[in-house]
Design an enzyme around this catalytic site. Sequence first.
Site, mmCIF file in Angstrom:
data_model
loop_
_atom_site.group_PDB
_atom_site.id
_atom_site.type_symbol
_atom_site.label_atom_id
_atom_site.label_comp_id
_atom_site.label_asym_id
_atom_site.label_seq_id
_atom_site.Cartn_x
_atom_site.Cartn_y
_atom_site.Cartn_z
ATOM 1 N N HIS A 17 13.087 39.018 -9.172
ATOM 2 C CA HIS A 17 12.510 38.233 -10.271
ATOM 3 C C HIS A 17 11.304 38.976 -10.875
ATOM 4 O O HIS A 17 11.141 39.030 -12.095
ATOM 5 C CB HIS A 17 12.018 36.865 -9.766
ATOM 6 N N LYS A 41 21.129 23.895 -6.946
ATOM 7 C CA LYS A 41 21.268 23.727 -5.495
ATOM 8 C C LYS A 41 20.003 23.090 -4.953
ATOM 9 O O LYS A 41 18.913 23.331 -5.486
ATOM 10 C CB LYS A 41 21.464 25.092 -4.830
ATOM 11 N N ARG A 92 22.232 40.767 -12.536
ATOM 12 C CA ARG A 92 22.423 41.630 -11.376
ATOM 13 C C ARG A 92 23.793 42.279 -11.459
ATOM 14 O O ARG A 92 23.938 43.377 -11.927
ATOM 15 C CB ARG A 92 22.285 40.816 -10.086
ATOM 16 N N SER A 130 17.445 34.808 -3.949
ATOM 17 C CA SER A 130 16.604 33.935 -3.123
ATOM 18 C C SER A 130 17.396 33.460 -1.910
ATOM 19 O O SER A 130 16.857 33.345 -0.803
ATOM 20 C CB SER A 130 16.129 32.731 -3.937
HETATM 21 P P1 ADP Z 1 18.790 30.013 -11.447
HETATM 22 O O1 ADP Z 1 19.152 28.944 -10.465
HETATM 23 O O2 ADP Z 1 18.345 29.485 -12.772
HETATM 24 O O3 ADP Z 1 19.820 31.098 -11.583
HETATM 25 P P2 ADP Z 1 17.218 31.953 -9.967
HETATM 26 O O4 ADP Z 1 15.822 31.842 -9.449
HETATM 27 O O5 ADP Z 1 18.309 32.176 -8.991
HETATM 28 O O6 ADP Z 1 17.452 30.666 -10.843
HETATM 29 O O7 ADP Z 1 17.279 33.128 -11.018
HETATM 30 C C1 ADP Z 1 16.492 33.100 -12.183
HETATM 31 C C2 ADP Z 1 16.883 34.273 -13.045
HETATM 32 O O8 ADP Z 1 16.530 35.466 -12.380
HETATM 33 C C3 ADP Z 1 18.382 34.365 -13.325
HETATM 34 O O9 ADP Z 1 18.563 34.903 -14.620
HETATM 35 C C4 ADP Z 1 18.879 35.357 -12.295
HETATM 36 O O10 ADP Z 1 20.036 36.031 -12.716
HETATM 37 C C5 ADP Z 1 17.670 36.278 -12.224
HETATM 38 N N1 ADP Z 1 17.584 36.959 -10.939
HETATM 39 C C6 ADP Z 1 17.613 36.436 -9.706
HETATM 40 N N2 ADP Z 1 17.526 37.406 -8.761
HETATM 41 C C7 ADP Z 1 17.434 38.571 -9.445
HETATM 42 C C8 ADP Z 1 17.366 39.944 -9.065
HETATM 43 N N3 ADP Z 1 17.404 40.336 -7.793
HETATM 44 N N4 ADP Z 1 17.271 40.860 -10.031
HETATM 45 C C9 ADP Z 1 17.281 40.472 -11.329
HETATM 46 N N5 ADP Z 1 17.373 39.214 -11.762
HETATM 47 C C10 ADP Z 1 17.455 38.271 -10.835
#
Ligand code: ADP
Length: 168
Positions: A17, A41, A92, A130
């Site tokens: 992130h 989730k 990703r 995460s």
């Molecule tokens: P959501 O439930 O909205 O997907 P996340 O916290 O999982 O929330 O992800 C928020 C954003 O960050 C999404 O666009 C996701 O694709 C991106 N993201 C999550 N992990 C990574 C990573 N390792 N590298 C780049 N982007 C990421």
Amino acid sequence: MSRALYPGSFDPITYGHLDIVQRARKLFPDLTLAVVENPRKAPLFSTKERRDLAEQALAEVGLRDVPVTTYSGLLIECAKNMNVEAIVRGMRATSDFDYEFQMALTNRDLDSGVESVFLMTAGRYSFLSSSIVKEVKQHGGDVSKFVPRCVERALERKLGLGRPCESA
Ligand code: ADP
């Protein structure tokens, strides 16, 4: 175009992130990270915890001027209320594509004035989520390459691992 929103669950925030925040800042100097109150989730961390951790993690990597907010309901409403021109999302692998595509086109239908912008993650974070971090930590693995120290400590407290330590 300068004002943007980076929304997500951030349960918890990872270096993946933070990599997106760093990239997005080059395009959007006025970037706000937005923690969704009710992620798809069931989250491990409460909304306040996810917000606090995001603030602490941003500070830990020197990104002190990226504000963190929370929102509930429709993302596009939050984006409109904040008067942003763009919603930033991270990409990703191709597995992200279908959901992101659907969400971006739905948001465009709801308001064509807000663009969705996708940024590619660094290769070393392309597998990182995460969920993986929580799973590794739950089983006693080392997550120091994946999350800042404040997040690691919060995971230890939340999962009841290690010794109780100072507040993050
Ligand atoms: P959501 O439930 O909205 O997907 P996340 O916290 O999982 O929330 O992800 C928020 C954003 O960050 C999404 O666009 C996701 O694709 C991106 N993201 C999550 N992990 C990574 C990573 N390792 N590298 C780049 N982007 C990421």
